[in-house]
Scaffold this motif. Structure first.
Motif, mmCIF file in Angstrom:
data_model
loop_
_atom_site.group_PDB
_atom_site.id
_atom_site.type_symbol
_atom_site.label_atom_id
_atom_site.label_comp_id
_atom_site.label_asym_id
_atom_site.label_seq_id
_atom_site.Cartn_x
_atom_site.Cartn_y
_atom_site.Cartn_z
ATOM 1 N N ARG A 100 0.868 -1.183 0.000
ATOM 2 C CA ARG A 100 0.000 0.000 0.000
ATOM 3 C C ARG A 100 0.899 1.225 0.000
ATOM 4 O O ARG A 100 1.544 1.537 1.000
ATOM 5 C CB ARG A 100 -0.913 -0.024 1.225
ATOM 6 N N PHE A 101 0.954 1.902 -1.132
ATOM 7 C CA PHE A 101 1.926 2.972 -1.356
ATOM 8 C C PHE A 101 1.215 4.312 -1.502
ATOM 9 O O PHE A 101 0.236 4.443 -2.241
ATOM 10 C CB PHE A 101 2.733 2.673 -2.618
ATOM 11 N N GLY A 102 1.712 5.324 -0.791
ATOM 12 C CA GLY A 102 1.145 6.659 -0.864
ATOM 13 C C GLY A 102 2.152 7.672 -1.386
ATOM 14 O O GLY A 102 3.349 7.571 -1.119
ATOM 15 N N MET A 103 1.658 8.665 -2.141
ATOM 16 C CA MET A 103 2.533 9.680 -2.735
ATOM 17 C C MET A 103 1.771 10.990 -2.882
ATOM 18 O O MET A 103 0.543 10.984 -3.030
ATOM 19 C CB MET A 103 3.034 9.213 -4.102
ATOM 20 N N PRO A 104 2.456 12.124 -2.839
ATOM 21 C CA PRO A 104 1.788 13.411 -3.046
ATOM 22 C C PRO A 104 1.305 13.533 -4.488
ATOM 23 O O PRO A 104 1.962 13.066 -5.419
ATOM 24 C CB PRO A 104 2.889 14.438 -2.744
ATOM 25 N N GLU A 105 0.170 14.202 -4.662
ATOM 26 C CA GLU A 105 -0.392 14.336 -6.008
ATOM 27 C C GLU A 105 0.560 15.050 -6.951
ATOM 28 O O GLU A 105 0.643 14.725 -8.129
ATOM 29 C CB GLU A 105 -1.723 15.097 -5.949
ATOM 30 N N GLY A 106 1.283 16.052 -6.434
ATOM 31 C CA GLY A 106 2.154 16.834 -7.305
ATOM 32 C C GLY A 106 3.247 16.031 -7.977
ATOM 33 O O GLY A 106 3.782 16.442 -9.004
ATOM 34 N N TYR A 107 3.605 14.889 -7.400
ATOM 35 C CA TYR A 107 4.660 14.058 -7.976
ATOM 36 C C TYR A 107 4.118 12.750 -8.552
ATOM 37 O O TYR A 107 4.875 11.934 -9.071
ATOM 38 C CB TYR A 107 5.713 13.742 -6.914
ATOM 39 N N ALA A 108 2.805 12.548 -8.447
ATOM 40 C CA ALA A 108 2.220 11.267 -8.857
ATOM 41 C C ALA A 108 2.433 10.938 -10.334
ATOM 42 O O ALA A 108 2.786 9.793 -10.662
ATOM 43 C CB ALA A 108 0.730 11.231 -8.512
#
Length: 311
Positions: A100-108
């Motif tokens: 389960r991986f999370g990332m900021p939208e700006g770098y997605a």
């Protein structure tokens, strides 16, 4: 049928080509590939000779793909995905488990393009669940055990034990013809409270006793950028996201300097044992692709070559 074996491409040379483009330099790619710069140069030379076209444009600040190189990059990425997935399926050596991986939208968009498809191709038996959210929300979800691995900026919700990947370059961004009235509160386009760049900007303004108000608030980075582009407000953006219709504001415009922020890798403390190798494998790929250079090495090389870009 005519033989076409003479046109066979070296898969390892294709891997080197992809990493060179991702890193923006032969030296950085050589470090990741554990090879010498000259060895990578020879691989690229052989690829260019085999395809009878120039693949890389070399400049004083790095390398960028030529038009033919852009085409090869897309095709090579898919070819290597299929190859690696086939090997993993046939050998039975692929990893399993859930990440389960999370990332900021700006770098997605960059992470999705440069990392996640290759990870799934190399590990087709892994169940990947990727989400985007502001860094503060990602941090809380990690602490609750809802995510196993995140890339997040080191504020406003500070976590311990983070591993720095790259340094961001936040700047004040405005439309080209935007003018600031020093007597009026500063109109901002911002993300909600969990956004690290919002925190940076607000802290800097309050330290200067500069009044401001949020004329536009959105969870969408694209909506915030549009608000800046049409002159509705100014905002804090990563320099690499600036559009040609925007300009950077600085102290000469009466705005305070912004401090840097680190994009870091964080692990959950609640990863189940069967999934741990898969989580580690994704972390390794993130380190390999993004370590130090971040998600925009090609853009950074072009911007560095032009000191007036987006000035």
């Amino acid at each position: 049928m005519a033989e076409i074996s003479g046109a066979t491409l070296d898969l390892e040379a294709l891997r080197s080509f992809m990493i060179i483009v991702q890193q923006g330099s032969l030296a950085a790619a050589a470090e990741q590939r554990h090879r010498t710069v000259s060895a990578l140069s020879m691989q690229i030379k052989r690829l260019e000779e085999r395809l009878e076209t120039r693949l890389l444009i070399r400049g004083p600040r790095g390398v960028t793909p030529s038009p033919a190189g852009e085409v090869l990059l897309r095709e090579a990425r898919e070819l290597l995905r299929q190859h690696d997935g086939l090997i993993a399926r046939l050998t039975g050596q692929g990893l399993s488990g859930r990440v389960r991986f999370g990332m900021p939208e700006g770098y997605a968009p960059q992470l999705v393009e440069q990392v996640l498809p290759d990870f799934l191709a190399s590990h087709p038996n892994v169940v990947l669940e990727a989400v985007t959210a502001p860094s503060g929300e990602l941090a809380r979800r990690l602490e609750r055990g809802e995510l196993s691995l995140i890339v997040a900026l080191d504020r406003p919700h500070r976590l311990t034990g983070g591993e720095a990947l790259w340094k961001t370059s936040p700047v004040w961004a405005a439309a080209r013809d935007f003018s600031i009235n020093s007597e009026s509160p500063l109109p901002l386009a911002v993300h909600p409270l969990d956004c690290p760049f919002r925190s940076l900007g607000v802290e800097a303004l309050e330290a200067r006793d500069r009044d401001w108000y949020a004329v536009f608030t959105s969870t969408s980075i694209h909506a915030v950028e549009k608000a800046v582009e049409v002159g509705l407000a100014i905002s804090i953006l990563d320099r690499q996201r600036l559009l040609p219709t925007m300009r950077v504001l600085d102290e000469s415009d009466g705005l305070p300097l912004l401090s840097d922020s680190q994009a870091c890798l964080y692990f959950s403390r609640r990863i189940d044992a069967p999934s741990w190798p898969a989580v580690q494998a994704l972390a390794d790929m993130l380190r390999e692709r993004l370590g130090k250079v971040g998600p925009w090495p090609g853009t950074r090389a072009r911007a560095s070559a032009d000191p007036h870009a987006y000035a």
